[in-house]
Scaffold this motif. Structure first.
Motif, PDB file in Angstrom:
ATOM      1  N   TRP A   1      35.463  24.170  30.608  1.00  0.00           N
ATOM      2  CA  TRP A   1      34.572  23.274  29.882  1.00  0.00           C
ATOM      3  C   TRP A   1      35.362  22.529  28.806  1.00  0.00           C
ATOM      4  CZ3 TRP A   1      33.686  28.634  30.016  1.00  0.00           C
ATOM      5  CH2 TRP A   1      32.831  29.049  31.045  1.00  0.00           C
TER       6      TRP A   1
ATOM      7  N   LEU B   1      32.235  18.335  23.868  1.00  0.00           N
ATOM      8  CA  LEU B   1      31.826  16.945  23.710  1.00  0.00           C
ATOM      9  C   LEU B   1      32.241  16.399  22.356  1.00  0.00           C
ATOM     10  CD1 LEU B   1      28.229  17.010  25.217  1.00  0.00           C
ATOM     11  CD2 LEU B   1      30.273  16.043  26.246  1.00  0.00           C
TER      12      LEU B   1
ATOM     13  N   VAL C   1      29.219  24.988  24.518  1.00  0.00           N
ATOM     14  CA  VAL C   1      29.686  24.456  25.791  1.00  0.00           C
ATOM     15  C   VAL C   1      30.045  25.626  26.701  1.00  0.00           C
ATOM     16  CG1 VAL C   1      31.965  24.135  24.749  1.00  0.00           C
ATOM     17  CG2 VAL C   1      31.465  23.044  26.911  1.00  0.00           C
TER      18      VAL C   1
ATOM     19  N   TYR D   1      25.368  19.526  19.957  1.00  0.00           N
ATOM     20  CA  TYR D   1      25.945  19.232  21.265  1.00  0.00           C
ATOM     21  C   TYR D   1      25.768  20.461  22.168  1.00  0.00           C
ATOM     22  CZ  TYR D   1      28.470  15.498  18.773  1.00  0.00           C
ATOM     23  OH  TYR D   1      28.800  14.408  18.017  1.00  0.00           O
TER      24      TYR D   1
ATOM     25  N   SER E   1      26.378  21.479  26.309  1.00  0.00           N
ATOM     26  CA  SER E   1      26.798  21.037  27.634  1.00  0.00           C
ATOM     27  C   SER E   1      27.156  22.233  28.505  1.00  0.00           C
ATOM     28  CB  SER E   1      28.001  20.087  27.531  1.00  0.00           C
ATOM     29  OG  SER E   1      29.122  20.750  26.980  1.00  0.00           O
ATOM     30  N   GLU E   2      26.808  22.122  29.803  1.00  0.00           N
ATOM     31  CA  GLU E   2      27.192  23.097  30.823  1.00  0.00           C
ATOM     32  C   GLU E   2      26.784  24.522  30.448  1.00  0.00           C
ATOM     33  OE1 GLU E   2      30.512  22.351  33.042  1.00  0.00           O
ATOM     34  OE2 GLU E   2      30.921  20.396  32.216  1.00  0.00           O
TER      35      GLU E   2
ATOM     36  N   TYR F   1      22.911  15.901  21.738  1.00  0.00           N
ATOM     37  CA  TYR F   1      23.637  15.578  22.960  1.00  0.00           C
ATOM     38  C   TYR F   1      23.467  16.753  23.927  1.00  0.00           C
ATOM     39  CZ  TYR F   1      26.062  11.998  20.209  1.00  0.00           C
ATOM     40  OH  TYR F   1      26.374  10.923  19.411  1.00  0.00           O
TER      41      TYR F   1
ATOM     42  N   GLN G   1      24.108  17.635  27.994  1.00  0.00           N
ATOM     43  CA  GLN G   1      24.749  17.097  29.190  1.00  0.00           C
ATOM     44  C   GLN G   1      25.049  18.228  30.170  1.00  0.00           C
ATOM     45  OE1 GLN G   1      27.840  14.040  28.682  1.00  0.00           O
ATOM     46  NE2 GLN G   1      29.204  15.378  29.835  1.00  0.00           N
ATOM     47  N   ASN G   2      24.670  18.012  31.443  1.00  0.00           N
ATOM     48  CA  ASN G   2      24.985  18.964  32.523  1.00  0.00           C
ATOM     49  C   ASN G   2      24.431  20.365  32.243  1.00  0.00           C
ATOM     50  OD1 ASN G   2      26.449  16.979  33.864  1.00  0.00           O
ATOM     51  ND2 ASN G   2      28.336  17.525  32.806  1.00  0.00           N
ATOM     52  N   ASN G   3      23.156  20.422  31.863  1.00  0.00           N
ATOM     53  CA  ASN G   3      22.565  21.718  31.545  1.00  0.00           C
ATOM     54  C   ASN G   3      21.433  22.121  32.490  1.00  0.00           C
ATOM     55  OD1 ASN G   3      23.979  22.390  28.901  1.00  0.00           O
ATOM     56  ND2 ASN G   3      23.109  20.396  28.404  1.00  0.00           N
TER      57      ASN G   3
ATOM     58  N   ASN H   1      20.850  16.214  33.500  1.00  0.00           N
ATOM     59  CA  ASN H   1      20.201  17.509  33.309  1.00  0.00           C
ATOM     60  C   ASN H   1      19.181  17.826  34.407  1.00  0.00           C
ATOM     61  OD1 ASN H   1      21.153  18.702  30.636  1.00  0.00           O
ATOM     62  ND2 ASN H   1      20.634  16.621  30.021  1.00  0.00           N
TER      63      ASN H   1
END
Length: 754
Positions: A173, A176, A230, A248, A250-251, A271, A273-275, A297
């Protein structure tokens, strides 16, 4: 706190004794005896001297020493030094400060030469104790393992707290908030050791925490400028409480809701992203949110969950699975909206969001004609719409102008199912207004049609669109087509002339009347309209042309003949007139007209002008003076002609005068025999050129013997309007060449006093 050089693990150094064995000093056999304790105990922190201990040995052999670390935490014994004096040997052991919250131990092995066994001294250093002190870490603090977490001794961190194993090459990962951070798996399972942290200046970043189930052991309620998770277990968010401006995520796999925002306060930028978040439920908890970056998402939830976010200015929902945007127009503070890469098929509601500054509707399953409708409805918005340029639907519209009040629209429709609505949007100007649409009853199927549009305004630009609405209510709009109707002739010219009077005029002279107008219409046909207003000095008069677009010129101040009689109270103080205008031909006069009111223009709207008359004339008096005439025949007449003039007015007897409307001004006189000074003209009014060019003069002398002599010369300066000039020309006879020459031209200039 002083640092020491850390020696190599297991064997630090070997020091040989310089003292040799001597017969009879302490017996004849080798011996070694420990004279001090077999255990050294040190504090965790202290000065260099307090972290140094001594081992005392009685021996007659050379010694060496090594260190064996226990519990696999090496490199904290900085130095082992051996010093001998006789049979007394001192072994000095120096440690580095312990910054761990656990004690540590090692064994110092002391060996004599050629001996299989030696002495062992146990070395133990106590654990670091906080004792309520403030301990500041300068810069970013990396907690990369469970050991790092268990032994954290800091209360304040000047940089960021980075939780997780980072690696600059391979990674799972990437953070961000800092694209230089790469995270890998780690063994962190508990955060109880971070209990003393009270302040983190740079923010909190956690990555790759696959073995950590909750954040309950982490200090709760801290304030961070940013927080980032992340590649972590999403349960961490549900067990974390803090205050931050930016969050933030993500993932972090799949969230069952966004209700963790209840405990993360003050978030203004989020933020995610990709969750794999499937629903927006709980997003309303972030009531202070200004920016929501919700990208990739897999979300297909209800847009209305965003309703409480009254401060939201930026919304990025790109690359999700949204199919509907019902209620999105409730976000009245939104400035930037990105819906690209979703499954949204009806975008009608976006046309009402006039407050948007930027909109991205790329890669949606819509026709480009649907995108046209939104783009035209939002003229103040930058719309990005890279949708298919060819699809099943095709709309086109082409206008033809028929007259000043009528046009014809040719339209074509294909790819629409039966029962749809179709019509035309027609507006004056170019700004789209869907409320101005007109349903066309005759269009109810695909095909080509011709529509007549009557009742338009003359000379006006219109814009037209073809629109259709399908059975699902989706609006399609063709490309725009603009046209301008023919111009109807409706313009009028209104003219007001003001004639001033002057103090030296005893009574208003009869200045005549405007002779007429010259009007040229669109096809250059000459028209004339005569007007005869009263136009004495000190008065004004007005008239208007008929309606019609035309080139226009006023002309002919006077009664209409080339010789105009104008009465003045004082003979040579009369003045001639012209019109002051930027477009005037210099007040020069044209043809045989005495003065031109020169204002020529193409009418494109109604024109109203108020113009003052002026006196664009110069007054000249010319005399000739002769020299050396004794040996030639007498001069009987003289004539002088000046170019660069546009007519003159000279006075005769009484109150009358004569106008000569030629391009040159000629003056002549008859002389008497032997006269040396002759007046050509005592005073005349001329119309000088408005340019800066000077006038050339031609002088013709007639002698008593009938011969004629011509002299070419030039005035030394430009003759200007509203000035008076006394010009004296000195003419001499040259006995050597036998010809007349102009020896000198003297000009005296003064402003005319009217």
């Amino acid at each position: 706190m002083k640092r020491f050089l850390i020696l190599a693990a297991v064997v630090l150094t070997t020091v040989r004794c310089t003292h040799s064995y001597e017969e009879g000093m302490s017996g004849s056999f080798p011996f070694i005896e420990l004279m001090s304790s077999s255990e050294l105990v040190f504090d965790a922190q202290g000065s260099e001297s307090s972290l140094t201990g001594t081992i005392l040995i009685h021996t007659n052999m050379d010694l060496s020493a090594s260190v064996s670390y226990l519990e696999f935490d090496g490199n904290w014994v900085n130095e082992v030094r051996i010093e001998s004096m006789g049979n007394e040997t001192s072994v000095y052991v120096q440690l580095s400060p312990n910054t761990l919250r656990s004690s540590r131990a090692a064994i110092v092995n002391i060996l004599a030469d050629n001996q299989p066994t030696g002495l062992e001294v146990y070395v133990r250093q106590n654990a670091f104790e906080m004792n309520g002190v403030t301990n500041v870490h300068d810069g970013d603090l990396y907690i990369s393992s469970q050991s790092d977490a268990d032994n954290c001794i800091y209360t304040d961190i000047e940089g960021r707290l980075i939780l997780g194993q980072t690696n600059s090459s391979s990674y799972y990962w990437r953070a961000l908030s800092d694209n230089r951070l790469f995270f890998t798996d780690n063994d962190i399972q508990s955060l109880a050791g971070l209990e003393f942290i009270q302040r983190v200046e740079g923010g909190f970043v956690a990555g790759g925490l696959s073995y950590l189930d909750a954040m309950w052991d982490f200090p709760q309620g801290l304030t961070f400028p940013l927080v980032e998770f992340v590649g972590c277990n999403p349960n961490l968010l549900y067990s974390f409480e803090c205050v931050t401006d930016e969050l933030y995520i993500s993932e972090c796999s799949q969230f069952y809701s966004l209700e963790f925002l209840n405990a993360i306060h003050g978030v203004k930028k989020l933020y995610m992203q990709n969750n794999f978040v499937s629903d927006l439920y709980g997003i309303g908890s972030a009531s202070e949110l200004q920016e929501l970056h919700f990208v990739r998402n897999s979300c297909s939830g209800d847009i209305s969950q965003l309703a409480p976010l009254s401060h939201l200015a930026l919304l990025d929902l790109s690359e999700n699975a949204f199919e509907r945007i019902d209620g999105i127009a409730m976000l009245s503070g939104l400035e930037t909206l990105d819906l690209s890469g979703n499954n949204i098929g009806n975008i009608n509601e976006l046309a009402d969001m006039k407050w948007l500054k930027s909109l991205d509707i790329s890669s949606l399953p819509i026709s480009r004609y649907q995108a046209n409708y939104v783009s035209e409805s939002l003229p103040g918005t930058v719309v990005k719409a890279s949708n298919p340029t060819s699809d099943n639907v095709s709309l086109s519209l082409s206008p033809t102008v028929l007259d000043s009040d009528r046009a014809q629209l040719s339209v074509s429709i294909s790819g629409m199912y039966s029962g749809f609505e179709a019509g035309v949007v027609l507006v004056k100007g170019t700004e789209f207004d869907f409320s101005a649409r007109q349903l066309v009853e005759s269009i109810y199927t695909n095909g080509q049609f011709t529509l007549d549009v009557p009742g338009l305004e003359s000379g006006t630009t219109y814009t037209a669109w073809l629109y259709t609405i399908d059975g699902n209510g989706r609006i399609y709009l063709s490309d725009r087509a603009s046209f301008t109707t023919n111009t109807e002739i409706i313009y009028k010219y209104t003219f007001t002339a003001n004639i001033p009077s002057y103090d030296n005029t005893a009574q208003s002279g009869t200045i005549g009347s405007i002779r007429g107008l010259r009007l040229y219409n669109n096809n250059s046909t000459l028209m004339t309209e005569n007007v005869n207003p009263v136009a004495g000095m000190g008065s004004s008069y007005s008239f208007s042309t008929n309606e019609g677009q035309c080139d226009l010129m006023l002309y002919g101040l006077g009664t209409g003949s080339n010789t105009v009689q104008i009465e003045y109270s004082y003979g040579d103080t009369g003045a001639l007139w012209a019109i002051s205008s930027e477009n005037a031909a210099g007040g020069q006069g044209l043809g045989t007209d005495i003065v031109v009111a020169a204002t020529s223009e193409v009418l494109e709207t109604d024109v109203v002008k108020d113009i003052d008359f002026i006196r664009p004339v110069a007054q000249v008096a010319i005399t000739a003076e002769f020299e050396n005439l004794e040996t030639v025949a007498a001069v009987t007449s003289i004539q002088m002609t000046m170019d660069n003039m546009y007519g003159k007015y000279t006075f005769g007897s009484g109150q009358s005068g004569t106008y000569s409307g030629t391009s040159t001004c000629s003056f002549s006189a008859v002389t008497t025999s032997g006269s040396t000074i002759q007046t050509l003209v005592p005073g005349a009014y001329v119309f000088p050129n408005i340019s800066s060019g000077t006038s050339s003069a031609e002088v013709v002398l007639t002698l008593s013997d009938g011969s004629r002599n011509m002299i070419q010369t030039k005035l030394p300066e430009h003759i200007s309007a509203n000035n008076q000039y006394n010009i004296n020309i000195a003419i001499a006879y040259n006995r050597t060449t036998g010809s007349f020459t102009v020896e000198e031209i003297e000009v005296v200039e003064d402003v005319i006093e009217f």
